[in-house]
Scaffold this motif. Structure first.
Motif, PDB file in Angstrom:
ATOM      1  N   ASP A 178       8.015  -1.149  -8.182  1.00 49.47           N
ATOM      2  CA  ASP A 178       7.556  -2.383  -7.949  1.00 49.47           C
ATOM      3  C   ASP A 178       6.838  -2.890  -7.432  1.00 49.47           C
ATOM      4  OD1 ASP A 178       8.876  -3.237  -6.242  1.00 49.47           O
ATOM      5  OD2 ASP A 178       9.532  -4.835  -6.263  1.00 49.47           O
ATOM      6  N   GLY A 179       6.372  -1.677  -6.673  1.00 50.50           N
ATOM      7  CA  GLY A 179       5.013  -1.627  -5.368  1.00 50.50           C
ATOM      8  C   GLY A 179       5.166  -1.652  -3.958  1.00 50.50           C
ATOM      9  N   SER A 180       6.233  -1.580  -4.204  1.00 53.10           N
ATOM     10  CA  SER A 180       6.748  -1.846  -2.329  1.00 53.10           C
ATOM     11  C   SER A 180       7.916  -0.991  -1.690  1.00 53.10           C
ATOM     12  CB  SER A 180       9.185  -2.865  -2.473  1.00 53.10           C
ATOM     13  OG  SER A 180       8.176  -3.876  -3.096  1.00 53.10           O
ATOM     14  N   ALA A 181       7.893  -0.277  -0.673  1.00 51.42           N
ATOM     15  CA  ALA A 181       7.738   0.690   0.210  1.00 51.42           C
ATOM     16  C   ALA A 181       9.518   1.108   0.544  1.00 51.42           C
ATOM     17  CB  ALA A 181       7.216   0.684   1.338  1.00 51.42           C
ATOM     18  N   PRO A 182       9.822   1.656   0.320  1.00 47.15           N
ATOM     19  CA  PRO A 182      11.597   2.461  -0.573  1.00 47.15           C
ATOM     20  C   PRO A 182      11.964   1.410   1.491  1.00 47.15           C
ATOM     21  CG  PRO A 182      10.726   4.805  -0.410  1.00 47.15           C
ATOM     22  CD  PRO A 182       9.378   3.686   0.258  1.00 47.15           C
ATOM     23  N   ALA A 183      12.999   1.381   1.438  1.00 54.15           N
ATOM     24  CA  ALA A 183      14.016   1.321   2.876  1.00 54.15           C
ATOM     25  C   ALA A 183      13.649   1.655   3.984  1.00 54.15           C
ATOM     26  CB  ALA A 183      15.644   1.093   2.450  1.00 54.15           C
ATOM     27  N   GLY A 184      13.566   0.741   4.923  1.00 52.70           N
ATOM     28  CA  GLY A 184      13.107   2.403   6.105  1.00 52.70           C
ATOM     29  C   GLY A 184      11.748   2.699   6.397  1.00 52.70           C
ATOM     30  N   LEU A 185      10.660   2.278   5.875  1.00 54.44           N
ATOM     31  CA  LEU A 185       9.406   2.661   5.745  1.00 54.44           C
ATOM     32  C   LEU A 185       8.584   1.804   5.842  1.00 54.44           C
ATOM     33  CD1 LEU A 185       9.112   5.933   3.560  1.00 54.44           C
ATOM     34  CD2 LEU A 185       9.464   5.876   6.058  1.00 54.44           C
ATOM     35  N   THR A 186       7.499   1.635   6.339  1.00 56.56           N
ATOM     36  CA  THR A 186       6.416   0.153   5.714  1.00 56.56           C
ATOM     37  C   THR A 186       4.756   1.155   5.563  1.00 56.56           C
ATOM     38  OG1 THR A 186       7.160  -0.791   7.950  1.00 56.56           O
ATOM     39  CG2 THR A 186       4.945  -1.117   7.380  1.00 56.56           C
ATOM     40  N   PHE A 187       4.541  -0.195   4.925  1.00 59.47           N
ATOM     41  CA  PHE A 187       3.553   1.004   4.127  1.00 59.47           C
ATOM     42  C   PHE A 187       1.865   0.489   3.880  1.00 59.47           C
ATOM     43  CE2 PHE A 187      -0.048   0.276   0.514  1.00 59.47           C
ATOM     44  CZ  PHE A 187      -0.283   0.906   0.419  1.00 59.47           C
ATOM     45  N   VAL A 188       1.102   0.838   4.268  1.00 58.96           N
ATOM     46  CA  VAL A 188       0.342   0.242   5.479  1.00 58.96           C
ATOM     47  C   VAL A 188      -1.344   0.620   3.855  1.00 58.96           C
ATOM     48  CG1 VAL A 188      -1.729   0.854   6.815  1.00 58.96           C
ATOM     49  CG2 VAL A 188       0.850   1.434   7.731  1.00 58.96           C
ATOM     50  N   SER A 189      -1.790  -0.503   3.812  1.00 58.01           N
ATOM     51  CA  SER A 189      -3.051   0.121   2.864  1.00 58.01           C
ATOM     52  C   SER A 189      -3.996  -0.960   3.499  1.00 58.01           C
ATOM     53  CB  SER A 189      -2.914  -0.493   1.383  1.00 58.01           C
ATOM     54  OG  SER A 189      -3.974   0.128   1.012  1.00 58.01           O
ATOM     55  N   ARG A 190      -5.314  -0.373   4.752  1.00 60.40           N
ATOM     56  CA  ARG A 190      -6.415  -1.175   4.829  1.00 60.40           C
ATOM     57  C   ARG A 190      -7.461  -0.471   4.488  1.00 60.40           C
ATOM     58  NH1 ARG A 190      -4.092  -4.188  10.368  1.00 60.40           N
ATOM     59  NH2 ARG A 190      -1.625  -5.287   9.344  1.00 60.40           N
ATOM     60  N   THR A 191      -8.594  -1.593   4.448  1.00 57.30           N
ATOM     61  CA  THR A 191      -9.797  -1.622   4.372  1.00 57.30           C
ATOM     62  C   THR A 191     -10.858  -2.177   5.080  1.00 57.30           C
ATOM     63  OG1 THR A 191      -9.827  -0.419   1.985  1.00 57.30           O
ATOM     64  CG2 THR A 191     -12.208  -1.108   2.835  1.00 57.30           C
ATOM     65  N   THR A 213     -14.029   2.030   6.487  1.00 50.13           N
ATOM     66  CA  THR A 213     -13.159   3.404   7.428  1.00 50.13           C
ATOM     67  C   THR A 213     -11.847   2.430   6.526  1.00 50.13           C
ATOM     68  OG1 THR A 213     -12.050   4.115   8.753  1.00 50.13           O
ATOM     69  CG2 THR A 213     -12.558   2.122   8.949  1.00 50.13           C
ATOM     70  N   GLY A 214     -10.533   3.379   6.260  1.00 51.59           N
ATOM     71  CA  GLY A 214      -9.399   2.776   5.273  1.00 51.59           C
ATOM     72  C   GLY A 214      -8.454   3.194   6.062  1.00 51.59           C
ATOM     73  N   LEU A 215      -7.393   2.780   6.116  1.00 51.79           N
ATOM     74  CA  LEU A 215      -5.744   3.717   6.215  1.00 51.79           C
ATOM     75  C   LEU A 215      -4.624   3.602   5.230  1.00 51.79           C
ATOM     76  CD1 LEU A 215      -5.503   1.662   9.905  1.00 51.79           C
ATOM     77  CD2 LEU A 215      -6.424   3.816   9.239  1.00 51.79           C
ATOM     78  N   TRP A 231     -12.798   7.274   5.041  1.00 53.08           N
ATOM     79  CA  TRP A 231     -14.469   7.031   5.336  1.00 53.08           C
ATOM     80  C   TRP A 231     -15.000   6.717   3.863  1.00 53.08           C
ATOM     81  CZ3 TRP A 231     -16.439   4.758   9.817  1.00 53.08           C
ATOM     82  CH2 TRP A 231     -15.633   5.069  10.667  1.00 53.08           C
ATOM     83  N   PHE A 232     -15.827   5.804   3.257  1.00 48.56           N
ATOM     84  CA  PHE A 232     -16.436   5.356   2.035  1.00 48.56           C
ATOM     85  C   PHE A 232     -16.963   4.359   2.185  1.00 48.56           C
ATOM     86  CE2 PHE A 232     -12.541   3.369   2.177  1.00 48.56           C
ATOM     87  CZ  PHE A 232     -12.691   2.637   1.888  1.00 48.56           C
TER      88      PHE A 232
END
Length: 285
Positions: A178-191, A213-215, A231-232
């Motif tokens: 469903d697009g979630s991060a596994p337990a114990g992990l934090t998903f990062v997606s930033r532009t 720039t993105g993470l 970088w893009f």
């Protein structure tokens, strides 16, 4: 933000396109002496990673379906990294010369001026939205795409993106179905837009380039896909639709990419804490 072969971010990490628009590989890195190859988060300098193509896709994934084919690192835990950051109440940043927009659709600013600056502001903020972790969840992806795109291209784009963000794709970037991060992990997606430039402007149409720039990645002790930067440049072809700028099509290319500094890679806990503690921008220009 975002997104291997997309913005999706075609070719390896160069152009990414679909009907509408991150990433790249082949960056030059200078490795200084004294760096060990221990835990990626534990202080050693990050090695050149072949996961960059995935990460690159994140930002543009929404914009370019073709690029999205290569899983970008995105996805994300719904909790601390995504909605929590947006709800911190960040203040809009004043745009040069013109008062920032006051309207918004959800978390996305809307109601831009019908001039070059308004087009640049729209392009920058749309890049932020399209490079967010919300693109990795079907419901929020639909809201984002419908908000920033010309209605004439929305249905086709959503259909392509739903296919691109398949269960296999999400698993490839370390996320659950469903697009979630596994337990114990934090998903990062930033532009994060660094600058904008109008390359053409004529009445109801504008073409704007957004240097970003993105993470992207998963922060946590057992992460096999650590948070990395890319970088893009995203090129957005905007149309004046319904008294606002909307994306008709977009594309992405790698760079310009600066030389890496001598910063030590932070620990997994530091990265996760930063993502949870520092809210993303709701207004980019």
């Amino acid at each position: 933000m975002s997104l291997g072969d997309e913005h999706g971010f075609g070719s390896e990490s160069g152009d990414r396109r679909s009907d509408d628009s991150f990433g790249g590989s082949g960056q030059t890195r200078t490795r200084l002496p004294g760096g060990g190859d221990t835990d990626v988060y534990g202080g050693a300098r990050r090695p050149v990673r072949n996961s960059r193509s995935l990460i690159t896709v994140v930002g543009v994934v929404v914009l370019l379906i073709a690029a999205i084919a290569f899983a970008n690192q995105g996805g994300g835990e719904e909790g601390p990294s995504g909605d929590g950051a947006k709800g911190t109440g960040s203040q809009p940043t004043a745009a040069t010369g013109v008062k920032p927009v006051t309207g918004k659709n959800g978390q996305i600013p809307t109601g831009y001026a019908k001039d070059e600056q308004g087009a640049q502001s729209a392009a920058a903020n749309y890049a932020v939205a399209l490079g967010s972790d919300g693109m990795f969840k079907s419901a929020t992806r639909r809201d984002i795409v419908q908000t920033v795109h010309d209605p004439a291209v929305t249905d086709g784009l959503l259909s392509d993106l739903d296919k691109a963000y398949s269960a296999d794709f999400l698993a490839n970037v370390g996320l659950t179905g469903d697009g979630s991060a596994p337990a114990g992990l934090t998903f990062v997606s930033r532009t994060v837009p660094v600058g904008t430039k109008t390359t053409s402007f004529a009445g109801d149409k504008a073409t704007v380039e957004v240097w970003c720039t993105g993470l992207v990645g998963l922060a946590g002790p057992k992460s096999t896909k650590p948070v990395t930067e890319t970088w893009f440049t995203i090129t957005q072809n905007l149309k004046w639709v319904g008294n606002d700028w909307k994306i008709g099509s977009s594309s992405q290319k790698e760079g310009p990419t600066p030389v890496n500094g001598d910063n030590r890679a932070s620990s997994a806990d530091e990265i996760a804490g930063a993502v949870q503690g520092y809210g993303g921008f709701t207004y980019a220009r």
